[in-house]
Design an enzyme around this catalytic site. Structure first.
Site, PDB file in Angstrom:
ATOM      1  N   THR A 191       0.858  -1.188   0.000  1.00  0.00           N
ATOM      2  CA  THR A 191       0.000   0.000   0.000  1.00  0.00           C
ATOM      3  C   THR A 191       0.897   1.242   0.000  1.00  0.00           C
ATOM      4  O   THR A 191       1.980   1.209   0.562  1.00  0.00           O
ATOM      5  CB  THR A 191      -0.886  -0.022   1.267  1.00  0.00           C
ATOM      6  OG1 THR A 191      -1.852  -1.043   1.104  1.00  0.00           O
ATOM      7  CG2 THR A 191      -1.568   1.308   1.542  1.00  0.00           C
ATOM      8  N   ARG A 219     -15.311  -5.787   0.084  1.00  0.00           N
ATOM      9  CA  ARG A 219     -14.546  -5.430   1.299  1.00  0.00           C
ATOM     10  C   ARG A 219     -13.956  -4.021   1.175  1.00  0.00           C
ATOM     11  O   ARG A 219     -13.424  -3.631   0.143  1.00  0.00           O
ATOM     12  CB  ARG A 219     -13.420  -6.446   1.499  1.00  0.00           C
ATOM     13  CG  ARG A 219     -12.580  -6.215   2.761  1.00  0.00           C
ATOM     14  CD  ARG A 219     -11.250  -5.568   2.457  1.00  0.00           C
ATOM     15  NE  ARG A 219     -10.401  -5.466   3.639  1.00  0.00           N
ATOM     16  CZ  ARG A 219      -9.238  -4.804   3.660  1.00  0.00           C
ATOM     17  NH1 ARG A 219      -8.796  -4.208   2.573  1.00  0.00           N
ATOM     18  NH2 ARG A 219      -8.533  -4.735   4.764  1.00  0.00           N
ATOM     19  N   GLY A 221     -11.267  -1.526   3.151  1.00  0.00           N
ATOM     20  CA  GLY A 221     -10.247  -1.453   4.195  1.00  0.00           C
ATOM     21  C   GLY A 221     -10.218  -0.073   4.844  1.00  0.00           C
ATOM     22  O   GLY A 221     -11.146   0.732   4.728  1.00  0.00           O
ATOM     23  N   ASP A 222      -9.124   0.193   5.533  1.00  0.00           N
ATOM     24  CA  ASP A 222      -8.979   1.479   6.230  1.00  0.00           C
ATOM     25  C   ASP A 222      -8.567   2.612   5.294  1.00  0.00           C
ATOM     26  O   ASP A 222      -8.816   3.784   5.580  1.00  0.00           O
ATOM     27  CB  ASP A 222      -7.917   1.363   7.337  1.00  0.00           C
ATOM     28  CG  ASP A 222      -6.551   0.981   6.770  1.00  0.00           C
ATOM     29  OD1 ASP A 222      -6.494   0.091   5.897  1.00  0.00           O
ATOM     30  OD2 ASP A 222      -5.540   1.580   7.181  1.00  0.00           O
ATOM     31  N   THR A 241      -0.618   2.058   7.115  1.00  0.00           N
ATOM     32  CA  THR A 241      -0.588   0.819   6.326  1.00  0.00           C
ATOM     33  C   THR A 241      -0.528  -0.376   7.254  1.00  0.00           C
ATOM     34  O   THR A 241       0.155  -0.351   8.279  1.00  0.00           O
ATOM     35  CB  THR A 241       0.607   0.799   5.349  1.00  0.00           C
ATOM     36  OG1 THR A 241       0.632  -0.474   4.688  1.00  0.00           O
ATOM     37  CG2 THR A 241       1.938   1.036   6.029  1.00  0.00           C
ATOM     38  N   GLY A 242      -1.259  -1.413   6.881  1.00  0.00           N
ATOM     39  CA  GLY A 242      -1.314  -2.621   7.711  1.00  0.00           C
ATOM     40  C   GLY A 242      -2.671  -3.273   7.526  1.00  0.00           C
ATOM     41  O   GLY A 242      -3.427  -2.885   6.633  1.00  0.00           O
ATOM     42  N   GLY A 244      -6.130  -3.580   7.527  1.00  0.00           N
ATOM     43  CA  GLY A 244      -7.025  -2.433   7.601  1.00  0.00           C
ATOM     44  C   GLY A 244      -8.101  -2.519   8.662  1.00  0.00           C
ATOM     45  O   GLY A 244      -8.472  -1.507   9.268  1.00  0.00           O
TER      46      GLY A 244
HETATM   47  N1  ASP Z   1      -4.425  -1.107   4.879  1.00  0.00           N
HETATM   48  C1  ASP Z   1      -4.609  -1.790   3.622  1.00  0.00           C
HETATM   49  C2  ASP Z   1      -5.963  -2.452   3.618  1.00  0.00           C
HETATM   50  O1  ASP Z   1      -6.333  -3.020   4.621  1.00  0.00           O
HETATM   51  C3  ASP Z   1      -3.577  -2.811   3.328  1.00  0.00           C
HETATM   52  C4  ASP Z   1      -2.153  -2.410   3.586  1.00  0.00           C
HETATM   53  O2  ASP Z   1      -1.865  -1.339   4.099  1.00  0.00           O
HETATM   54  O3  ASP Z   1      -1.271  -3.208   3.253  1.00  0.00           O
HETATM   55  O4  ASP Z   1      -6.615  -2.470   2.603  1.00  0.00           O
END
Ligand code: ASP
Length: 324
Positions: A191, A219, A221-222, A241-242, A244
């Protein structure tokens, strides 16, 4: 004074294993982004909002990051992308959810912000908004790279961690018989995001993603959620990032802004927030810059692709130290 911080995703557990064969291309993309956009920001040619937009557009164009071309592939074999952007001084925001046809989802979010209302558009309506505003249309085929197709096939074959964000580099290319090479494994989520402080003391944040490999239809995400994956106000700009879902459940980006307001210590505040995200399964990281020029790039994973322009000097890193 101008500061630009970028990330290209966080991922992996365990110790840093060194660079993958694909990392030099990621590093050179990040350096290019910092040099090009940092200089424009510093000279006052562009403001913080345009800087984060252009930085993320360049990262979306790098197929090795999980945004724009090279986004990861959903459960049903399609690419759906999320992006959001926020400007600090007036808390103007724009966001697109599950777009499928735009080369630069972040530019669509930027145009939504500038239009002023509404803040979020989803799916076909978001694509149509972008196309009606002359954004470049691309095909699903163009968005999907060989690396992502291979990772998706591996994910489907294993199905042992549905919804995982693992986007390992195990699929470097295909051999002559079209079989996937799997001898090499490393994780890097991919991301992308940027935060910037311009010479007027204003800050902005932007984030863009293809989400998670194998994510189910619909879906969200964040990344497109203001306050979860992206936040900016007068004092701070943040891009996360992570995994979500954990960032959504903690309103992580907004939480950092509020924690920073009370703690007045950016590094400490960022660690406090990541410590709240982690128990919910939200391994990851974030980048943030304050209006006084402080910045942080913490992560609790094996690595986070990241880079900094600080008044002319450039730093990039992947693992815990700046090994590059
Ligand atoms: N945060 C992103 C999501 O959940 C994924 C990521 O940051 O790798 O879509």
């Amino acid at each position: 004074m101008a500061v630009l911080v970028i990330h290209g995703g966080a991922g992996g557990d365990g110790p840093w294993l060194g660079k993958t064969p694909l990392d030099p291309a990621r590093i050179s993309c990040m350096k290019q982004v910092l040099q090009t956009i940092g200089a424009k920001l510093e000279s006052g040619e562009i403001d913080c909002l345009e800087a984060v937009t252009m930085a993320v557009e360049m990262l979306e164009d790098e197929p090795l990051f999980n945004a724009g071309q090279g986004s990861v592939i959903d459960e049903d074999g399609s690419v759906t992308m999320d992006a959001s952007i926020m400007r600090g001084f007036d808390q103007a925001a724009g966001s697109v959810v599950n777009v499928t046809e735009l080369r630069h989802p972040i530019r669509a979010a930027n145009l939504i912000l500038k239009q002023g209302w509404p803040v979020m558009l989803n799916s076909a309506a978001a694509d149509q908004f972008g196309l009606a505003n002359n954004l470049e249309q691309v095909s699903q085929d163009w968005l999907k790279t060989e690396l992502r197709r291979g990772q998706w096939q591996q994910w489907r074959a294993s199905k042992d961690s549905p919804g995982s964000t693992d986007e390992d580099d195990s699929v470097l290319d295909h051999d002559l018989e079209g079989r996937v090479k799997t001898e090499f494994s490393d994780e890097g989520m991919g991301t992308v995001g940027a935060v910037a402080l311009d010479s007027n003391g204003n800050v902005a944040a932007a984030t863009s993603t293809g989400g998670m490999t194998g994510k189910p239809r619909g879906r969200i995400g964040d990344t497109p959620i203001i306050g979860a994956g992206t936040w900016a106000d007068k004092s701070i700009a943040i891009s996360c990032t992570g995994v979500g879902e954990a960032y959504i459940r903690t309103c992580a980006a907004h939480r950092l802004a509020m924690t920073f307001r009370s703690e007045n210590d950016l590094a400490k505040s960022a660690e406090l927030v990541l410590d709240e995200v982690a128990p919910l399964g939200g391994r990851g990281g974030l980048i943030a810059v304050s209006s006084s020029g402080d910045y942080v790039m913490p992560f609790q994973t094996r690595l986070m692709y990241r880079g900094l322009w600080n008044s002319g000097s450039i730093e990039v890193g992947i693992g815990p130290q700046n090994e590059i």
